[in-house]
Design an enzyme around this catalytic site. Structure first.
Site, PDB file in Angstrom:
ATOM      1  N   HIS A  12       0.842  -1.196   0.000  1.00 56.43           N
ATOM      2  CA  HIS A  12       0.000   0.000   0.000  1.00 56.43           C
ATOM      3  C   HIS A  12       0.878   1.246   0.000  1.00 56.43           C
ATOM      4  CE1 HIS A  12      -3.977  -1.848   1.634  1.00 56.43           C
ATOM      5  NE2 HIS A  12      -3.293  -2.734   0.935  1.00 56.43           N
TER       6      HIS A  12
ATOM      7  N   GLU B  37       0.776   3.927   1.754  1.00 55.33           N
ATOM      8  CA  GLU B  37       1.160   4.385   3.091  1.00 55.33           C
ATOM      9  C   GLU B  37       2.312   3.562   3.659  1.00 55.33           C
ATOM     10  OE1 GLU B  37      -3.458   4.527   3.090  1.00 55.33           O
ATOM     11  OE2 GLU B  37      -1.877   3.425   2.066  1.00 55.33           O
TER      12      GLU B  37
ATOM     13  N   CYS C 187      -6.595   2.071   5.301  1.00 57.29           N
ATOM     14  CA  CYS C 187      -7.251   0.836   5.732  1.00 57.29           C
ATOM     15  C   CYS C 187      -6.757   0.480   7.135  1.00 57.29           C
ATOM     16  CB  CYS C 187      -6.921  -0.290   4.741  1.00 57.29           C
ATOM     17  SG  CYS C 187      -5.198  -0.835   4.836  1.00 57.29           S
TER      18      CYS C 187
ATOM     19  N   CYS D 196      -2.910   0.042   7.310  1.00 59.91           N
ATOM     20  CA  CYS D 196      -2.176   1.291   7.176  1.00 59.91           C
ATOM     21  C   CYS D 196      -2.396   2.217   8.371  1.00 59.91           C
ATOM     22  CB  CYS D 196      -2.541   1.977   5.862  1.00 59.91           C
ATOM     23  SG  CYS D 196      -1.976   1.015   4.426  1.00 59.91           S
TER      24      CYS D 196
END
Length: 151
Positions: A54, A56, A84, A87
């Site tokens: 991801h 992040e 999410c 993250c």
């Protein structure tokens, strides 16, 4: 233009790079206490074949390497989509001071939409600012998924 908006424009550039590579267009930027960019990243789940790829997570790892510490306690994360749970947990573990995001994630957001992990007592929560360039961030995602459905 305000500083948060300028940084979100950089995150949008990263998101576009993810989309061009066939990944969900999410981008992230991390700044140090003086406002200098210390990390830029985007989703690489498809390119790397990693579920943790991801934007992040990628940005947090780059920022930690950049400053030589896992503690990002005075840094700010800018991301085009609400983090999410994974993250949001990484934000807490890195000790980020601020989180600034654009679009809400009604299906998986862990900072407001589905749940707010920062209200669950997992340590020092960051200051959160949302809806920064929300329209632009949302449009990028909507367009990406529309094109996927058309294929």
């Amino acid at each position: 233009m305000l500083f948060d908006e300028e940084m979100m424009l950089l995150a949008l550039e990263e998101a576009k790079a993810a989309g061009a590579a066939g990944d969900v267009p999410v981008g992230a930027v991390i700044t140090d206490p003086e406002g200098f960019v210390i990390a830029r990243a985007h989703n690489t789940r498809e390119a790397d074949g990693k579920p943790t790829g991801h934007a992040e997570i990628n940005a947090i790892e780059l920022a930690a390497k950049s400053i030589g510490s896992r503690r990002l306690t005075e840094c700010t994360l800018y991301v085009t989509l609400e983090p999410c749970p994974m993250c949001a947990g990484a934000v807490l573990n890195a000790g980020l001071k601020r989180l600034v995001y654009g679009a809400f994630d009604d299906s998986g957001g862990a900072c407001a939409s589905v749940v707010n992990l920062f209200e669950c007592g997992f340590g020092r929560a960051p200051l959160v600012r949302s809806r920064i360039l929300e329209r632009e961030c949302s449009a990028l995602l909507t367009d990406f998924f529309r094109k996927l459905r058309e294929k």
